[in-house]
Design an enzyme around this catalytic site. Sequence first.
Site, short mmCIF file in Angstrom:
data_model
loop_
_atom_site.label_atom_id
_atom_site.label_comp_id
_atom_site.label_asym_id
_atom_site.label_seq_id
_atom_site.Cartn_x
_atom_site.Cartn_y
_atom_site.Cartn_z
CG ASP A 1 -9.01 5.49 -3.19
OD1 ASP A 1 -8.52 4.35 -2.79
OD2 ASP A 1 -8.52 6.42 -3.45
CB CYS A 2 -15.24 5.61 -6.00
SG CYS A 2 -14.45 5.88 -7.45
CE1 TYR A 3 -18.69 2.53 -9.15
CE2 TYR A 3 -16.73 3.85 -9.95
CZ TYR A 3 -17.89 3.77 -9.59
OH TYR A 3 -19.15 4.52 -10.35
#
Lengths: 398, 143
Positions: free
Chosen positions: A142-144
């Site tokens: 989700d963050c990368y």
Amino acid sequence: MSEFTVNKTYAEINARIKSGEAVVVTAEEMVDVVKKEGPVGAAKKIDVVTTGTFSIMCSSGAFFNFGQTTPTIKAAKVWVNKVPAYAGLAAIDIYLGATEPTEDDPLNKVYPGEFGYGGGHVIEDLVAGKKVFLEAKAYPTDCYANTKCKKELTLADMKHALLCNPRNGYQNYNCAVNLSEKTVYTYMGMLKPNCRNANYCSAGELSPLLNDPLYRTIGMGTRIFLGGGIGYVTWQGTQHNPQALRGKNGVPKRPAGTMMVQGDLKQMSAKWLKGVSIRGYGTSMAVGIGVPIPILNEEMAQFTGVSDEEIFTQVVDYGHDYTNGIQRNYGEVSYAQLKSGEIEVAGKKVATAPLSSVVKAREIAELLKKSIMEKQFFLSEPVDQFPTVDFSFDNSNK
Amino acid sequence: MYTRIYKLMFPKEASDQPIIYRLVKQYDVQVNILRGEITPQHEGNLILEFKGEADKVRAGLAFLKEQKIGVELFATKVSRDEEQCFQCGACTGACPVGALHIRRTDMAVLFDPEKCTGCGHCVRICPVKAMNVSFDQLARVAS
């Protein structure tokens, strides 16, 4: 009360460097100074001895932070100029090792392999200012969210580049021969059958750790010349072995101490970091290192006064013994003998060839001497010492 | 033992002849092919190292001329990239004639192209690829 006649501190030596009064000589020059003046006289006269070495040093490599992409990526597999780097550190931090060959290298399938390009060459290309091609693969989070990236970049584009060599500057090394009946291609070079040549790899009397055999001044935090820039000794290197057999002068007669060194790659130059290809063995990197040794007392003068005649190593068979882990040697030879071009092994004369550049080692020692005399380089006192062994000179008969 | 490098130029008419076979079989010349090229519709070129007794090589060369094969004596020319070389000295152990040698007074690694026979051992050994080999024409073989 000190056990020494001459006692200097790092602060005193640095003050002398600052005021332009420091007397600095190279380790080669120190041999004659100690011969002429004796250890006490030499210690009174000389403040710093500079050492140098330039040779192939495996266990070298660099950390890079190659900058984020949009969307962001947590790189899992990374290649730089097709050379795999280790990416299991964080999102965009990688470690690129000098001995890693390109992924499509034929290795030793066509024997002896050529190993034209590898991690050491990538590092050399980067410090030479060349563009390299970086590819990364990742699983999305989700963050990368990014799963792949390809980009061309230079050393200047890297957010961070740190040369970090876990084992450099081996204190002494074997002299390699081949007693088998076929040519072998080793990290000690090509060795002809039936002991027809001998290769050795040390700067001898110029080599850093051979001038401070008990690690009195070279330790954690020692500031050094590294790859053309400034670096630091950060730990004892891997395989550091202070217990190795030593002579009466404290100098090991076997591979012994090692240093882990680090420094900002962006300051370094391709003149002092060179990718190398060793036929039949693989790729690696030649690294230039220079260490200044403060002459704190007459013991350090005596250590740094060591000459090639007083430094010995063992002759080891790389045709059979080394590969099979057999701890055996075929005698000891001095670096003076090795540098003469011929040694005797089991009664037979054998031609020698070096793998370590004396010319470049001397150039590094001279460069370091110049920067100290020009007040560009000051000595740092180690914050901690390498593991060592007890030793004191027996000067009773002198 | 006589060792030389020759460039052979095969005219179209000779292209169906087993020239090298006869050279080896009848004249007892050892050949080592260093480079070969055939230009379509034109002639073929071969760069070969000849090894053998001088008399036999000479007879072999005469045979080649009879067959209308062009023969030129070649030299392999080895050069050193001074920028790239860091004078480690590894090549001095591989050089059979001392063209690459060490000046003992300062351990400088020197290259004397005059002594070099162009064997190319150093090219294979040099860890930084500072040694390069090229084939240069020396002279047309005198008849």
